[in-house]
Design an enzyme around this catalytic site. Structure first.
Site: not given
Length: 519
Positions: A241, A41, A391, A385, A374, A350, A113, A289
């Site tokens: 997502h 991923a 990451l 999240r 994850e 996602h 974002e 999201r």
């Protein structure tokens, strides 16, 4: 065959590779990948990695953004640990050789974002994960203490259960002794004795029909820990997502990075009208999201359409080509020029915010077992999240787990009493249709009944259907020679069960879990 490793690492994304590099000077490391090492991923992560890297930003701002996105369920201690360690971890990643985009002034070209109050997302165009995977794999392959095994599939963790000891979820001292691993080249299952084991197996998006996750994301680590009677939590919080490319024949779904909306792209319904003002008038397309995905899901249900649009036509073409070359080229390959055409998008599974429960050192409830990335649940994400925190979480917790593992490795011995894998009485299963059809049924059940919007009747129906498939699959598993496809099916059934079970237990709408019966 018994093999002995000081540090056994299962998974080759950012979590597994960064951990391996940190522990490698303290003993022999073996990293196991169920596919090619690159197929993770991490490789598919487009947007970037969030961290405080400029004077206008602050740790407190990033902390508050994370807490708000998590809808009150984040572990604030974990959030503060992760964010305050972010800058140092990024500098180490750069030290390993990772390259992030810079502006004309030579400063990092930070993006913004959804859910972020500042520009803080480092990126390498729209291939950030690919760049990180590249440099970490390069470092791993050059380290003399690290062995990398591709096409090796972890079947199960080894605990006292395999020594004939009764183990249940109340057993206080369950200990990981290693893992049984299928060598896909020889089709034999080898016994790996390990002083410590790190699970970095990624997500479980393939429990749904439509996902941005690679095909290898089948929840293997979470399922193994659950079978070993370890603690798993927050599985009801599956992040969809909001914007994957609508292209029904393609798996996995191609992700349209949130950074495109961060650059100014707008969400439009089929009438080409913006609609996010009805759901979050302040943040609009840059809401977290969970808010955006539910808004899109609602619009699709109201209209009966199968997708809506992302409009990037007003963004300068030079900016689209400079920041999103992969997305631009991908869309162009199917006849869509995003500088001129509307981009058809639809939500897709996602990221799992739940997983193997770990403490602030990445330690699972099972002794000598760590989890990062994850597949783990640190408490950072809470109920939802924040974009580009994943990451970062993997880097921070793999670092902390490595420090703990190195401090304790000299006090751990191999358990020589572990038996070899027993395959006596098993037959070669030629009925592949039984596996493929069951997988389709699981994915259909989860997509139709346990998606973005849920209800009690949908969850109960999903549970009833899944129990039938579980019984059939266990009967097949007990009498068949082991294969990756069969093992993955078992794991996905376990994942589906955990998502359903924890969804039924949560009696409130929070973050990514939304039930019509909780209104």
């Amino acid at each position: 065959m018994k093999k002995r490793k000081d540090f056994l690492v299962i998974g080759t994304g950012i979590a597994g590779l960064s951990y391996a590099l940190r522990v490698a000077d303290q003993g022999k490391v073996c990293i196991v990948s169920k596919s090619s090492a690159e197929e993770t991923a991490t490789q598919y992560a487009q947007g970037g990695i969030a961290a405080v890297m400029n004077a206008l930003d602050s740790y407190e701002k990033h902390i508050q953004d994370t807490l708000i996105a998590g809808d009150g369920l984040c572990n604030e201690e974990v959030v503060r640990i992760t964010i305050t360690e972010s800058t140092e971890r990024i500098r180490e990643l750069i030290g390993w050789g990772a390259q992030f985009d810079k502006n004309k002034s030579g400063e990092f070209d930070l993006a913004r974002e959804g859910g972020h109050s500042e520009f803080r997302v480092l990126h390498h165009k729209d291939q950030t994960g690919l760049e990180i995977e590249r440099i970490l794999l390069k470092q791993v392959k050059e380290h003399p203490n690290i062995e990398l095994l591709e096409n090796h599939f972890a079947i199960d963790l080894i605990t006292q259960h395999h020594l004939g000891v009764d183990v249940n979820r109340r057993t206080p001292d369950i200990t990981c002794l290693g893992a049984y691993i299928l060598n896909m080249g020889t089709n034999t299952i080898d016994t790996y004795l390990a002083k410590t084991c790190m699970l970095a197996t990624g997500g479980n998006g393939n429990v749904y029909n439509t996902t941005t996750n690679p095909l290898v994301a089948t929840g293997d680590g979470v399922a193994m820990v659950y079978r070993a009677k370890g603690k798993v939590e927050n599985m009801e919080f599956m992040q969809f997502h909001p914007t994957s490319l609508y292209n029904p024949t393609e798996k996995p779904s191609f992700l349209i990075s949130e950074a495109v909306r961060g650059a100014g792209a707008l969400l439009l319904n089929k009438k080409e009208i913006r609609f996010m003002d009805k759901y979050d008038a302040k943040r609009m397309e840059l809401a977290p999201r969970d808010v955006v995905a539910r808004a899109i899901d609602t619009e699709l249900k109201l209209s009966g359409e199968d997708h809506l649009f992302l409009d990037a036509r007003h963004i300068p073409k030079t900016q689209l080509l400079g920041h999103f070359p992969t997305i631009y080229a991908k869309c162009l390959s199917i006849g869509i020029d995003i500088s001129k055409d509307l981009l058809p998008v639809v939500p897709a599974a996602h990221y799992s915010c739940g997983g193997i429960s770990v403490d602030t050192h990445g330690r699972a409830s099972i002794k000598h077992l760590y989890a990062s990335g994850e597949c783990s649940c640190t408490g950072l994400h809470g109920a939802n999240r924040l974009a580009s925190n994943s990451l970062l979480e993997a880097l921070v917790f793999s670092h902390r787990a490595a420090l703990d593992a190195c401090a304790n490795i000299k006090n751990i011995e191999f358990c020589e009493e572990v038996p070899e894998w027993d395959s006596e009485g098993m037959i070669l299963n030629e009925e592949m249709i039984l596996i493929t059809q069951s997988l389709k049924e699981v994915q259909s059940i989860m997509s139709n009944y346990v998606g973005i919007v849920r209800s009690n009747i949908r969850l109960q129906r999903a549970k009833t259907r899944l129990e039938i498939i579980y019984k059939e699959t266990e009967e097949l598993y007990q009498r068949s020679v082991h294969s990756v496809k069969l093992a993955e099916l078992r794991n996905l059934i376990t994942i589906g069960y955990l998502i359903i079970k924890m969804s039924m237990e949560r009696k409130e709408n929070r973050g990514l879990h939304y039930s019509l019966d909780n209104l």
